[in-house]
Scaffold this motif. Structure first.
Motif: not given
Ligand code: NIG
Ligand code: FE
Length: 395
Positions: A66-70, A235-237, A258-260, A309-311
């Protein structure tokens, strides 16, 4: 298409109507017309169709990243080496590395190149069990360029490949816009977000709200516009500093925070109240040597936890969700059950898609593993335990 029957399996349904992971120890399932047509005890399984004997091995829903920068070009192996030698991520970023270092290669890459690079990463994800993958824009930072990335993301989908969920990411204020950052933020609201919504290029908008990225007020402006345009928000927070964005995401009814790593008790309460999913990104956290998020507090507040993954080319270059299961259990103190729900049902919730559970009528996205216990995957980490992957019933 012939019906597919998987017999003699240890089925992890992730069905919320069943306790825990919804295990059916002597289970079976049938996929017909691309969907789960039947699921239950092996003794009651219908026999028609092409039958596979799982020999007691694990069968799970296809994994949801649910979270990638592919989508990006170039690489930052040099930064990895610098970090390994002890230089912090923010120091490298301040010296012109970090996200900025990926802008030039990405802007300079042709559409076909970006599509091909993204497809290679998606293929790697699929080989590791991923059947739904979210992909964010964010490595161009001009309005036209971000729309181009979203169009390339749409083109990266392949027949029988993982389903792609596209997100517009406001990633950073580019260096050449630092002088007129108000104008830049206004143009993201008035032009970029609106164009992405009108052209249906993204289903959600994400903002990186942190030290060195967008402020809380800027994040509010962008996400409020996104909501008004009918898009979901996330959000990336708090990756480095808590700017109060979790409270904002709760207020806006966001899909995820996300992150937190950094989050206040009020922020946690806001997520819990609004049912916002907290996305754990242990690959980035461990690699950047950050303190781990307050998993215990999030769990006790009842915040659903996803794992992704946060790829990306900087903080987490990995397509593998099984590796994140290992990091989530060993470094984040998540249980095996929590980690698996994090890459299935809860990840699907963060995306607002129907996936991540094996129930009648769900998509026939199924993974057959070479092992038979859910703990085996993080326990024997680094090995690929995936035997076969079906997406909408197609092998
Ligand atoms: O999610 N935190 C912001 N963005 C990415 C890192 C991107 C990069 O370093 O290129 C992340 O970790
Ligand atoms: Fe990210």
């Amino acid at each position: 298409m012939t019906d597919l029957v998987i017999r003699n399996a240890r089925v992890m349904t992730c069905d919320p109507a069943r306790p825990g992971l919804g295990m059916i120890d002597h289970g079976a399932l049938v996929i017909a017309g691309g969907k789960i047509a039947w699921i239950g005890d092996d003794a009651e399984a219908p026999s028609a169709g092409y039958t596979i004997d799982a020999r007691g091995r694990l069968v799970t829903p296809g994994l949801v990243d649910c979270h990638t920068h592919a989508i990006f070009a170039g690489d930052r192996a040099n930064e990895f080496a610098m970090r390994a030698a002890g230089t912090p991520y923010l120091e490298i970023a301040a010296a012109g590395g970090g996200i900025h270092a990926t802008l030039e290669p990405t802007r300079g890459a042709a559409d076909d190149t970006l599509v091909e690079l993204t497809r290679e990463r998606i293929a790697c994800a699929r080989a590791n069990g991923t059947t739904v993958i979210e992909i964010k824009s964010g490595y161009d930072l001009t309005n036209a360029g971000e729309l181009r990335l979203l169009r390339c993301i749409a083109r990266a989908a392949v027949v029988a490949g993982p389903r792609i969920v596209p997100t517009l990411l406001a990633h950073l204020i580019p260096a050449d816009r630092a002088v007129d950052r108000d104008v830049y933020v206004r143009s993201i609201c008035d032009q970029l977000v609106r164009a992405a919504a009108t052209e249906r290029l993204a289903t959600s908008v994400d903002v990186y709200c942190d030290e060195g990225a967008f402020t809380l007020a800027e994040t509010r402006a962008i996400l409020t516009t996104a909501k008004a345009c009918g898009l979901a928000v996330r959000g990336h927070v708090g990756q480095f500093r808590d700017l109060g964005a979790a409270e904002l995401l709760g207020e806006l009814g966001a899909r995820s925070a996300d992150h937190v790593e950094q989050i206040s008790d009020d922020g946690i309460a806001a997520l819990a109240r609004a049912g916002v999913v907290a996305v754990m990104l242990p690959g980035a956290c461990v690699q950047l040597r950050l303190p781990v998020p307050p998993v215990d507090k999030l769990r006790h507040a009842g915040v659903p936890l996803a794992v992704a993954t946060d790829l990306n080319p900087g903080s987490s270059y990995s397509e593998s969700l099984p590796l994140q299961l290992w990091l989530a259990t060993t470094h984040y103190g998540m249980t095996v059950e929590e980690a698996w729900l994090g890459v299935t049902r809860h990840a699907a919730r963060a995306l607002g898609v129907e996936a991540g559970r094996l129930v009648t009528g769900a998509a026939g996205d199924v993974v057959l593993w070479k092992c038979n216990d859910p703990a085996d995957v993080p326990y024997h980490y680094g090995a690929n335990h995936v035997d076969r992957v079906w997406i909408a019933g197609v092998l």
